[in-house]
Design an enzyme around this catalytic site. Sequence first.
Site, PDB file in Angstrom:
ATOM      1  N   GLU B 281       0.993  -1.106  -0.140  1.00 23.96           N
ATOM      2  CA  GLU B 281       0.029  -0.025   0.007  1.00 23.96           C
ATOM      3  C   GLU B 281       0.964   1.338   0.001  1.00 23.96           C
ATOM      4  O   GLU B 281       0.614   2.280  -0.747  1.00 23.96           O
ATOM      5  CB  GLU B 281      -0.829  -0.002   1.109  1.00 23.96           C
ATOM      6  CG  GLU B 281      -2.235   0.912   1.153  1.00 23.96           C
ATOM      7  CD  GLU B 281      -3.089   0.531   2.143  1.00 23.96           C
ATOM      8  OE1 GLU B 281      -3.875  -0.476   1.991  1.00 23.96           O
ATOM      9  OE2 GLU B 281      -3.285   1.136   3.266  1.00 23.96           O
ATOM     10  N   GLU B 284       1.997   1.608  -3.247  1.00 20.86           N
ATOM     11  CA  GLU B 284       0.875   2.209  -4.184  1.00 20.86           C
ATOM     12  C   GLU B 284       0.801   3.537  -4.185  1.00 20.86           C
ATOM     13  O   GLU B 284       0.427   4.456  -5.221  1.00 20.86           O
ATOM     14  CB  GLU B 284      -0.318   1.211  -3.622  1.00 20.86           C
ATOM     15  CG  GLU B 284      -1.695   1.773  -4.565  1.00 20.86           C
ATOM     16  CD  GLU B 284      -2.907   0.983  -4.050  1.00 20.86           C
ATOM     17  OE1 GLU B 284      -2.875   0.355  -3.222  1.00 20.86           O
ATOM     18  OE2 GLU B 284      -3.859   1.128  -4.870  1.00 20.86           O
ATOM     19  N   CYS B 308      -8.322  -2.041   4.362  1.00 18.11           N
ATOM     20  CA  CYS B 308      -8.014  -3.202   5.312  1.00 18.11           C
ATOM     21  C   CYS B 308      -9.325  -3.605   6.081  1.00 18.11           C
ATOM     22  O   CYS B 308      -9.236  -4.774   6.503  1.00 18.11           O
ATOM     23  CB  CYS B 308      -7.132  -3.134   6.513  1.00 18.11           C
ATOM     24  SG  CYS B 308      -5.674  -1.899   5.922  1.00 18.11           S
ATOM     25  N   SER B 328      -7.479   1.921  -2.051  1.00 13.90           N
ATOM     26  CA  SER B 328      -6.226   0.960  -2.276  1.00 13.90           C
ATOM     27  C   SER B 328      -6.799  -0.186  -2.979  1.00 13.90           C
ATOM     28  O   SER B 328      -7.727  -0.855  -2.430  1.00 13.90           O
ATOM     29  CB  SER B 328      -5.676   0.966  -0.991  1.00 13.90           C
ATOM     30  OG  SER B 328      -4.663  -0.236  -1.306  1.00 13.90           O
ATOM     31  N   LYS B 367     -15.264  -9.691   8.394  1.00 14.07           N
ATOM     32  CA  LYS B 367     -14.095 -10.459   7.570  1.00 14.07           C
ATOM     33  C   LYS B 367     -14.946 -11.796   7.160  1.00 14.07           C
ATOM     34  O   LYS B 367     -14.313 -12.630   6.241  1.00 14.07           O
ATOM     35  CB  LYS B 367     -13.212 -10.836   8.524  1.00 14.07           C
ATOM     36  CG  LYS B 367     -12.329  -9.603   8.971  1.00 14.07           C
ATOM     37  CD  LYS B 367     -11.140  -9.292   7.803  1.00 14.07           C
ATOM     38  CE  LYS B 367     -10.251  -8.010   8.443  1.00 14.07           C
ATOM     39  NZ  LYS B 367      -9.296  -7.655   7.418  1.00 14.07           N
ATOM     40  N   GLU B 370     -16.208 -10.963   3.806  1.00 11.43           N
ATOM     41  CA  GLU B 370     -14.815 -10.773   2.753  1.00 11.43           C
ATOM     42  C   GLU B 370     -14.222 -12.050   2.646  1.00 11.43           C
ATOM     43  O   GLU B 370     -14.157 -12.324   1.280  1.00 11.43           O
ATOM     44  CB  GLU B 370     -13.890  -9.901   3.473  1.00 11.43           C
ATOM     45  CG  GLU B 370     -12.758  -9.524   2.684  1.00 11.43           C
ATOM     46  CD  GLU B 370     -11.593  -8.923   3.603  1.00 11.43           C
ATOM     47  OE1 GLU B 370     -11.470  -9.197   4.585  1.00 11.43           O
ATOM     48  OE2 GLU B 370     -10.801  -8.086   3.048  1.00 11.43           O
ATOM     49  N   GLU B 375     -14.617 -12.991  -5.458  1.00 11.37           N
ATOM     50  CA  GLU B 375     -13.153 -12.782  -6.198  1.00 11.37           C
ATOM     51  C   GLU B 375     -12.092 -13.165  -5.127  1.00 11.37           C
ATOM     52  O   GLU B 375     -10.807 -13.170  -5.516  1.00 11.37           O
ATOM     53  CB  GLU B 375     -13.052 -11.358  -6.478  1.00 11.37           C
ATOM     54  CG  GLU B 375     -13.183 -10.306  -5.423  1.00 11.37           C
ATOM     55  CD  GLU B 375     -14.724  -9.812  -4.906  1.00 11.37           C
ATOM     56  OE1 GLU B 375     -15.432 -10.632  -5.432  1.00 11.37           O
ATOM     57  OE2 GLU B 375     -14.887  -8.599  -4.369  1.00 11.37           O
ATOM     58  N   CYS B 524      -9.809  -1.740  14.994  1.00  6.18           N
ATOM     59  CA  CYS B 524     -10.255  -3.400  14.996  1.00  6.18           C
ATOM     60  C   CYS B 524     -10.292  -3.644  16.451  1.00  6.18           C
ATOM     61  O   CYS B 524     -10.710  -4.631  16.754  1.00  6.18           O
ATOM     62  CB  CYS B 524      -8.879  -4.328  14.300  1.00  6.18           C
ATOM     63  SG  CYS B 524      -8.844  -3.803  12.717  1.00  6.18           S
TER      64      CYS B 524
END
Lengths: 388, 594, 169
Positions: B281, B284, B308, B328, B367, B370, B375, B524
Site C-alpha cells: 500500500e 501504491e 484493510c 487502495s 471478515k 470478505e 473474487e 479493530c
Amino acid sequence: MKSKKLQRVDFIFDCAGCEPIEVVKKALKMSREEVVSSIIESGLKGRGGAGFPTGMKWKFAKDEVADTKYVICNADEGEPGTFKDREILDVVPNKVLSGMAICAYAIGSKEGIIYLRGEYNFLLPKLNGQIDEFNNNLSKIGLDFAVSIRSGSGAYICGEETALFESMEGRRGEPRNKPPFPTKSGYNGKPTVINNVETLVYTAMIINMGVEEFKAVGTMDSRGSKVFSVSGDTPKAGIHELELGLNVADFVEEFGDGDTKAVQVGGASGHCVPRKLFKETIIGFEGIPTGGSMMIFNSTRSMFNVLNDYLEFFAEESCGQCTPCRIGTQQLIKGVEQVKRGEMQSEYLDQLIKLTETMKIASKCGLGQSVANSFSSIVTNFREEMIY
Amino acid sequence: MSKIKLTIDGRKVQIEQGKTILDAAKKINVKIPTLCYHEDLCVAGNCRVCVVEVAGSRALQASCAIPAQEGMEIRTNTPKVRNARKDIIAMLVSEHNTQCTTCYRSTNCELQTLSAEYNIDNNRYLSILKPNIEVDRSSWSIEKDDSKCVRCQRCVRTCSELQHVNALTVSHKGKDMKISTFHDLPLKDVVCTNCGQCVNRCPTGALTERRYFDEVWEAIGDPTKHVVMNTAPSVRVALGEMLGYPVGTRVTGKMVTAMRRLGVDSVLDTDFSADLTILEEGTELLVRLKKALVDKDDTVKLPLLTSCSPGWVKFCEHLYPDHLGHLSTCKSPQQMFGALTKTYYADKKGIDPKDIVSVAIMPCAAKKFEANRGEMKDSGFQDIDAGLTTRELGHMIRQTGLNFLELEESTYDSIMGESTGAGVIFGATGGVMEAALRTAYEIVTGREVPFADLNITAVRGMEGIREASILIEDAVPEWSFLEGVEMKVAVAHGLINAREIMDQIAAGESPYHFIEVMACPGGCIGGGGQPIPTNEEIRKARVAAIYEEDMNMTLRKSHENPEIQTIYKDFLKEPLSHVSHNLLHTTYRKRQHY
Amino acid sequence: MKNYICYSINNTLNQFNMADTEKLVEQLVTQHGKTRNSLLPVLQGVVREEHFLSDTAMIAIAKALNLSSADVYGTASFYTFLETEPRGENIIRVCKTITCKMKGKQQVIEAIENHLKIKEGETTRNKKFTLLAANCLGWCHKGPVMLVNDDVYPHVAPDQIVDILDKYC
C-alpha cells in the site's frame, strides 16, 4: 363532593357577537401579559384529556427566549368515542384559528400549524380556504402570524404531543422523554405551545367574553364547559356542550336509553363507570377528567367484548417503543381471553390488575400510562362478565 | 459549570448540570439496572428497567433519561420500584424466546442476568412470543433472530449514530413493532456493511455473528487436512477478557499455545500480512503520488484510502460507488494471508493447497463476508476458508477445557509468523497510518520518521477524525519529486466519520494524500467480533495494550520484517509486482444503496 | 443453511413504472422541501397518486431526502395509511371500533365482501378496491361509518354499498 346539575352551554358553536378576527383584535389591544394572565385566571385546563392548565403552558412558552416559537393545534383526535374536534373544525374553524392567533400574539410566535388526523382529510379543501382567508385577515390587522396545516396518516399515538412533533419532523410517532417539555423544546426543538382544538376555541371565548363569565361556569377544579361526544346506546348520540362538574347519573338520565349499565368516560384510555357508581362519579378534574368521549352501554352489551375491543385497539395503536405499554396490552388481552375460555384461573385477573399498576406508573408517555385504565375499571366492576 | 445537589436513597450527591439521575447514582455507586441504555449511544428511555421514584411525581421516572435537578429526592430501592422493575423484566421475558440453554449468548446476556437478579418466574405472565419467527441467516456475517429481540433499539441507534449506515430501522408499531431492514429484506440484500457493531451492543442473542467454529473443529479433526490459523493484531489484546483476564491484558503467548492445543497444525500471525500490506500500500501511494506530481496524470485518484477494513470497503461500495477508485487495491491482511497460505506457504511446506484449511481469527464480523467474496479465490482455492471472531476463538478455547490462565506462553510458527510492531498497531485506529508512515518516510528519505521512539502520536487517539502532515525533506534521488511536499494524512474510525471523509472527497474538497479509515469505533480493537461488552473505556484499554505490544517488539517497521524481506526475494520480487497483483490486490464493485 | 430466494424489488405489482414514480417523488420533494420534515407529506403524496409505497418510491424518497431507505420504510410502516404493500385504486376503510361494531359494522363489511368478492384485507383482482378495517374514524354517533379514500359515509347501511362503490368504478 357535590356535583353540578346538568346544564347545557353554548360557547363553542354559538357565533353570535363573536367575529373571530374581532376577537383577535381585542386580544391585540391587551398586553401579552394580560392575555396570558387572563387565560391563567380563567382556570382553563386542556380539553384534550390530560388537563394541563392552558395559561401556564402559554406563560412558560412566553417566558422562553427563542428566535422561533410555534403554536400547534392538536387535531389528531383519535380516542375512540371522540369526534368533537372534527365537528368544531367543520363548523367553527375560524374560532380555532383565532385561538391560535391569540396564543401566537401572547407567546411571540409567527408560525402556527394544525396537525389534522388523516381520517379527517375530507375537511382539507374547505379548511385550506378558510386558513388562507384568515391569514390574509391577520396580515391586514398587522399580526405577523400564519397558519398552515399538516395531515396525519393513521396513528392514534400522534395525539400525544411529543409524538406529534416527531411525526411533523418526519419520524415515527414515538413519544419523547420529558423533560424537556414542549414549551421549552417542542417542534423542531423550539418552544412550542400545543393545544387541543377545543381548548383553543375556549381561549378565544375567554378573551371575547371575559374571564369572569367563563369562570362562572363549572366548578373550582373544572372551570367552564366541555364539549362531549356522546355515542353508544343513546337516543341522543352527537355533540353536546355541558357545564363541567355534573355527575354520571344526571348524564345518564339525559342521554341514556333507560337501560344503561355502564358509561365509558374518556374513551378507550378512560374509565368505565358502572351503574352503582353513577351518582358519586363527577365528570371533571375532581372526578374523572375526560377529553369528552362518553360511550354508553346498555344491559345487552358484553363488557368483555367492550374491554377486548379497547385492548385490541391499544395493542395496535401503542407506538410499541416502551415495554409496559407494548407488552402490557398484549398480556392483558391474552390474559382476559384465557380466563374467559377457562384456560386460566380467575385469580389471574388479580395478577393482571397488579400489572396495570406497573403500566400506569412505568410507561413512557401519558397515553401509555392510561391504556390500562379501562382494564382495571372494567375488570373490577364487571368481573363476572370476564369469567363466565 | 454549576453543580446540582440531590439525594439518592437518602444520600447527598452533587453532579454537573445536564447529567442524568443514572449518572448521579453511578457517582455514589448506587447500581440501577439498565437495558436499553448504552454508554456509546444516545438515550432512548424505552425499556423502563431503570425506573426510580422521584419525590412529588406519581409516575416512576426512567433514570437514564431524566436530568438530575436541584433538590430532587430519588428512591431507587422501594417496593414500588422493585415491583415495577420485576414486572417490566417479566414482561420482556414473556416476549422472549427463553430457550437460553441453546443460545449463543447464554451467560453473557443482559436479559438473562436481569431475570436472574430479579428472580423472574417464567410463568408470571403468559408467553406472547410470536410463533414461527425465522432466523435470518442470509448474511455471511450476521445472524438476526427476532425471537430474542427485546426492542431496546440499541442496534438501530448503533447503525445510525455510530455508523450512519441505517441498515436497521424500527418498523411498524404496537404489538407488531420490530427491528427491520428495508422492507424486511434479508440482511444480505441490504446496505449492511457487516461491521457487527450492532452485535457488540445487542444485550441478548438477537444479533450474533454467524458461527463457523463447528466447521473448523471438523477440519482440525480431519487428519487429511492441514489447518492454518492466523490471528489479527487486535485479538491478542482482547481475547483475555473472555478467559479471566482484566480488560487491556496482552495474552499473545498464551493465545498461541491455546491454539496449538486446539490441534491446529500451524499458528501464524496476520501481523505478517499487515507488514506486507504496508509495503504494497505504501508503494501504491508513492506510485500514485508520482503519477500525479510527475506524470501530471489527472486520472490518478488521490487521496488514497486504506482498504484493510472490509466493513469500510462495503460501505464505500454501497454508498460511494462512484469513488471506489480512491480505495487502495490492496486486499486486507486477512485476504493477503489466505492467498499466500495456499500458494507460497503450501509451496514452501510442500503441502497440496487443496488440503489446507485456512482459518482467520479476527476481531471482525465483516471478515466473514470478505472471506466469501467471489473474487477472493486468487490462489485457485477459496483463500480463507473460515473467518472466526475473537469471541468464537474464546468459545473454542473454553470448549477445549484449557485453563487459559495457567497456560505457558509460546511463539508463532513460521513461515508467515514473524511480525513487527508496525503490524501490531494495525489493531488500533491510526495504526495503519503510523505503520505506513514509518516505512514510506524511510523509503523516500532514507531516514527514520522524525518522532521519538517512532511513535507518531498525532495519528493516535480516539477523536473521530484526526489529521497530520509530514514534510518531506532531503528525499533520496528516486523520490526527489517529493522534495518539499507536505504529506497530508487523515485517520477516521467509525463509519459516521468515514462519511465525512467521503463527502469531502465526493465534493472534490479533500486536502489529503492518504487516509486511513476503519469501520469500527477505535479501529479493530473495537471490532464487531470482539468480546462483549464494549465502551470507550474498554476500547482505550485495548488500544493502550496494542501500543505496549508495539513498544515491546524488537522490530517496529514493516520493511524490517525478515520474513517480508524473504517473501519479496523468493516469491513476490517487489511490491506491485505481477505476482503481487495477482495475489494481493483486488477490485471493488458498485452495490445498491438501500 | 436456509436458501434465500433472490429478491427483486416489488415493482411488478405496481402499474406505475419506475420513471413515473421517480418523477412523482421529485415533484413532491420540490413542492414540500428537501428536509426530513417533509417526509410525511412526500409519502402521503405518493400514496395519493399510487395508492401505496412501492420499494421504488421509498428508495427514491430516501435518496432525495438523504435518508436511508430502511429509515423511510420504518417511518412509513408506523403509519396505517402509508401502505407499503400494493393496494387497489380505492381504499375502503370500515371502522371496527366498539360503537360502530354495536351499530352493525360487520354487516357492512359482509355486504362489501359479497359485492367485491374479496375478504377484509384483500384487493380486488382488477385492483379497483382494497377492503380494510380501521380503528376509530371519529364518527361514533353516526356509526357504522366507512371511508372510501378521503370520502366519509356515516350511517352507512349494507344495502347502500353497491350504489356507493359503483361511484368509484
